[in-house]
Scaffold this active site. Sequence first.
Site, mmCIF file in Angstrom:
data_model
loop_
_atom_site.group_PDB
_atom_site.id
_atom_site.type_symbol
_atom_site.label_atom_id
_atom_site.label_comp_id
_atom_site.label_asym_id
_atom_site.label_seq_id
_atom_site.Cartn_x
_atom_site.Cartn_y
_atom_site.Cartn_z
ATOM 1 N N ASP A 22 39.407 11.568 93.232
ATOM 2 C CA ASP A 22 40.730 11.537 93.856
ATOM 3 C C ASP A 22 40.855 12.698 94.834
ATOM 4 O O ASP A 22 40.464 13.828 94.537
ATOM 5 C CB ASP A 22 41.826 11.622 92.770
ATOM 6 C CG ASP A 22 43.174 11.153 93.291
ATOM 7 O OD1 ASP A 22 43.669 11.752 94.273
ATOM 8 O OD2 ASP A 22 43.723 10.198 92.717
ATOM 9 N N SER A 63 49.483 4.320 100.152
ATOM 10 C CA SER A 63 50.107 3.129 99.565
ATOM 11 C C SER A 63 51.569 2.891 99.946
ATOM 12 O O SER A 63 52.155 1.922 99.489
ATOM 13 C CB SER A 63 50.012 3.214 98.038
ATOM 14 O OG SER A 63 50.871 4.225 97.554
ATOM 15 N N THR A 80 46.691 -6.074 97.355
ATOM 16 C CA THR A 80 48.121 -6.302 97.194
ATOM 17 C C THR A 80 48.549 -7.673 97.724
ATOM 18 O O THR A 80 47.897 -8.222 98.631
ATOM 19 C CB THR A 80 48.892 -5.190 97.954
ATOM 20 O OG1 THR A 80 50.244 -5.573 98.098
ATOM 21 C CG2 THR A 80 48.330 -4.962 99.348
ATOM 22 N N ASP A 81 49.666 -8.175 97.206
ATOM 23 C CA ASP A 81 50.224 -9.435 97.730
ATOM 24 C C ASP A 81 50.707 -9.281 99.176
ATOM 25 O O ASP A 81 50.878 -10.278 99.885
ATOM 26 C CB ASP A 81 51.371 -9.943 96.835
ATOM 27 C CG ASP A 81 52.528 -8.963 96.666
ATOM 28 O OD1 ASP A 81 52.439 -7.835 97.180
ATOM 29 O OD2 ASP A 81 53.520 -9.340 96.009
ATOM 30 N N GLU A 82 50.899 -8.023 99.610
ATOM 31 C CA GLU A 82 51.463 -7.824 100.953
ATOM 32 C C GLU A 82 50.520 -8.297 102.065
ATOM 33 O O GLU A 82 50.956 -8.508 103.194
ATOM 34 C CB GLU A 82 51.841 -6.344 101.157
ATOM 35 C CG GLU A 82 52.868 -5.902 100.123
ATOM 36 C CD GLU A 82 53.568 -4.613 100.452
ATOM 37 O OE1 GLU A 82 53.707 -4.276 101.640
ATOM 38 O OE2 GLU A 82 53.987 -3.934 99.500
ATOM 39 N N TYR A 130 50.542 -0.712 106.671
ATOM 40 C CA TYR A 130 49.950 -0.618 105.316
ATOM 41 C C TYR A 130 49.220 -1.915 104.957
ATOM 42 O O TYR A 130 48.043 -1.905 104.600
ATOM 43 C CB TYR A 130 51.043 -0.317 104.282
ATOM 44 C CG TYR A 130 50.626 -0.614 102.852
ATOM 45 C CD1 TYR A 130 49.641 0.151 102.218
ATOM 46 C CD2 TYR A 130 51.204 -1.662 102.128
ATOM 47 C CE1 TYR A 130 49.250 -0.123 100.907
ATOM 48 C CE2 TYR A 130 50.812 -1.942 100.821
ATOM 49 C CZ TYR A 130 49.835 -1.174 100.215
ATOM 50 O OH TYR A 130 49.445 -1.459 98.923
ATOM 51 N N SER A 133 46.099 -2.587 106.882
ATOM 52 C CA SER A 133 44.928 -1.799 106.453
ATOM 53 C C SER A 133 44.351 -2.367 105.157
ATOM 54 O O SER A 133 43.131 -2.407 104.965
ATOM 55 C CB SER A 133 45.281 -0.319 106.304
ATOM 56 O OG SER A 133 46.148 -0.111 105.199
ATOM 57 N N LYS A 134 45.217 -2.832 104.245
ATOM 58 C CA LYS A 134 44.710 -3.419 102.991
ATOM 59 C C LYS A 134 43.974 -4.736 103.286
ATOM 60 O O LYS A 134 42.919 -5.014 102.710
ATOM 61 C CB LYS A 134 45.849 -3.655 102.005
ATOM 62 C CG LYS A 134 46.520 -2.404 101.465
ATOM 63 C CD LYS A 134 45.624 -1.510 100.615
ATOM 64 C CE LYS A 134 45.240 -2.100 99.283
ATOM 65 N NZ LYS A 134 44.472 -1.130 98.456
ATOM 66 N N ASN A 137 54.371 -3.281 91.398
ATOM 67 C CA ASN A 137 54.245 -2.673 90.070
ATOM 68 C C ASN A 137 55.389 -1.703 89.810
ATOM 69 O O ASN A 137 55.930 -1.098 90.735
ATOM 70 C CB ASN A 137 52.971 -1.830 89.999
ATOM 71 C CG ASN A 137 51.699 -2.637 89.871
ATOM 72 O OD1 ASN A 137 50.833 -2.309 89.072
ATOM 73 N ND2 ASN A 137 51.559 -3.691 90.657
ATOM 74 N N ASN A 161 66.068 -7.079 95.466
ATOM 75 C CA ASN A 161 66.156 -5.619 95.275
ATOM 76 C C ASN A 161 67.506 -5.204 94.708
ATOM 77 O O ASN A 161 67.594 -4.338 93.841
ATOM 78 C CB ASN A 161 65.910 -4.893 96.604
ATOM 79 C CG ASN A 161 64.448 -4.958 97.016
ATOM 80 O OD1 ASN A 161 63.577 -5.295 96.203
ATOM 81 N ND2 ASN A 161 64.180 -4.652 98.275
HETATM 82 P P1 NAD Z 1 49.459 5.867 94.695
HETATM 83 O O1 NAD Z 1 49.874 6.209 96.081
HETATM 84 O O2 NAD Z 1 50.375 6.204 93.559
HETATM 85 O O3 NAD Z 1 48.057 6.552 94.357
HETATM 86 C C1 NAD Z 1 46.997 6.595 95.285
HETATM 87 C C2 NAD Z 1 45.975 7.616 94.780
HETATM 88 O O4 NAD Z 1 44.868 7.587 95.690
HETATM 89 C C3 NAD Z 1 46.510 9.043 94.756
HETATM 90 O O5 NAD Z 1 46.132 9.680 93.547
HETATM 91 C C4 NAD Z 1 45.830 9.703 95.968
HETATM 92 O O6 NAD Z 1 45.629 11.098 95.799
HETATM 93 C C5 NAD Z 1 44.512 8.937 96.008
HETATM 94 N N1 NAD Z 1 43.903 8.940 97.344
HETATM 95 C C6 NAD Z 1 44.518 8.690 98.533
HETATM 96 N N2 NAD Z 1 43.621 8.787 99.537
HETATM 97 C C7 NAD Z 1 42.421 9.080 98.971
HETATM 98 C C8 NAD Z 1 41.104 9.285 99.480
HETATM 99 N N3 NAD Z 1 40.860 9.217 100.801
HETATM 100 N N4 NAD Z 1 40.099 9.566 98.612
HETATM 101 C C9 NAD Z 1 40.347 9.646 97.277
HETATM 102 N N5 NAD Z 1 41.567 9.483 96.742
HETATM 103 C C10 NAD Z 1 42.593 9.187 97.574
HETATM 104 O O7 NAD Z 1 49.126 4.297 94.718
HETATM 105 P P2 NAD Z 1 49.353 3.190 93.586
HETATM 106 O O8 NAD Z 1 50.740 2.677 93.681
HETATM 107 O O9 NAD Z 1 48.821 3.704 92.298
HETATM 108 O O10 NAD Z 1 48.393 2.045 94.126
HETATM 109 C C11 NAD Z 1 47.006 2.006 93.765
HETATM 110 C C12 NAD Z 1 46.333 0.847 94.466
HETATM 111 O O11 NAD Z 1 46.969 -0.388 94.100
HETATM 112 C C13 NAD Z 1 46.424 0.921 95.989
HETATM 113 O O12 NAD Z 1 45.202 0.484 96.513
HETATM 114 C C14 NAD Z 1 47.542 -0.058 96.353
HETATM 115 O O13 NAD Z 1 47.334 -0.600 97.626
HETATM 116 C C15 NAD Z 1 47.378 -1.087 95.262
HETATM 117 N N6 NAD Z 1 48.604 -1.824 94.899
HETATM 118 C C16 NAD Z 1 49.751 -1.142 94.585
HETATM 119 C C17 NAD Z 1 50.881 -1.849 94.201
HETATM 120 C C18 NAD Z 1 52.155 -1.135 93.796
HETATM 121 O O14 NAD Z 1 53.164 -1.803 93.541
HETATM 122 N N7 NAD Z 1 52.174 0.183 93.678
HETATM 123 C C19 NAD Z 1 50.853 -3.251 94.166
HETATM 124 C C20 NAD Z 1 49.663 -3.910 94.493
HETATM 125 C C21 NAD Z 1 48.548 -3.184 94.838
#
Ligand code: NAD
Length: 339
Positions: free
Chosen positions: A33, A88, A128-130, A153, A156-157, A183, A252
């Site tokens: 991380d 994210s 993600t669903d997005e 965002y 990029s995903k 989530n 929402n």
């Molecule tokens: P978050 O932003 O809480 O956590 C992201 C983590 O990645 C952080 O700990 C950050 O320090 C680390 N990080 C960022 N850039 C980095 C890099 N270059 N190298 C190493 N570590 C790095 O995100 P989240 O909400 O836990 O989401 C996790 C994953 O799930 C993401 O890929 C997101 O796209 C996907 N996702 C999230 C949701 C949601 O509702 N939160 C839904 C669907 C998918």
Amino acid sequence: MRLLVTGACGFIGANFLYYLFETDPDVYVVNLDKLTYAGNPLSVKPLEDEYGGSRYFFEHGDIKDPEVVGRIIEEHRIEAVVNFAAESHVDRSINDPSPFVVTNVQGTQNLLECARRAGLEQFVHVSTDEVYGTLGPEGKFTEQTPLAPNSPYSASKASADLFCRAYFETYGFPVAITRCSNNYGPYQFPEKLIPLMFFKAENNEPLPVYGDGRNVRDWIYVRDHCRGVDLTLRKGKPGRIYNFGGDAEKQNIEVVRTMLSLLGKPESLITYVKDRPGHDLRYAMDFSYAQMELGFEPEYTFERGLKETIDWYRNNRDWLENVQSGQYLEFMKQWYGER
Ligand code: NAD
């Protein structure tokens, strides 16, 4: 299983590590991380205390760095990768898209390349669903829905997902993609809807709701998502995409009203603010393929998950305050600085 899990100081990654250590007595994990603003080492401190140096290892580094990723895979004899690391937050991507391209696209491609060169046999990319864009009032996203991202965002995903596809098609590299709806749950950074509204309501501050509040999201409790990712890791087929959702479509404004009622706060705290540009109207997930192939079912109703989430934030005010005050950055320096 010896795993490299990226971004596990973030919200979902941290929950995933707790899920792994609870359900797999032999699991061995390296958490890579970068500790951006969203990464909080406090979230995984109990794991560090219990398993640090034996079955759990933290590496402070960037998924985009080939030397770091290559070294970890070799030194720890990694067998599989689960990629959560990402920028994210949609609003931040509107403000400045470039870090989203660097981490989400280049970072993912670097992980794929290092894993491919090392001959790893399983790679789960968390998406993600997005990436599917927006829905009208009817229908749901399936794995066949065309990609139509609307924010930097989600663009990029979607790009990272296409690199995963290309690695499977070109090199036969065994990568599976998970796509999940919104989530919520413990350890979520308080810029996201549910923890933000909790924090504002607790402080009797106005609760900012975008537009008319009628945007619909399909909410999933984070532990259900973690189970979906774990099932993909253990039973997922290479090259496949698995949708996950919570079967809980809510506007929402409904989410905010339910929270206010659970917190015993008045609806007069709600303040409508100018809508986010390109704000998708509705997301809903058809996860029947994951049900059929992986045996996935969401176990939490929205009501139960929301109550547990609110209880968690109430019982973990120190975590929330550390995040709000930036004290966790100090903790990070003390905790990892000299290692
Ligand atoms: P978050 O932003 O809480 O956590 C992201 C983590 O990645 C952080 O700990 C950050 O320090 C680390 N990080 C960022 N850039 C980095 C890099 N270059 N190298 C190493 N570590 C790095 O995100 P989240 O909400 O836990 O989401 C996790 C994953 O799930 C993401 O890929 C997101 O796209 C996907 N996702 C999230 C949701 C949601 O509702 N939160 C839904 C669907 C998918």
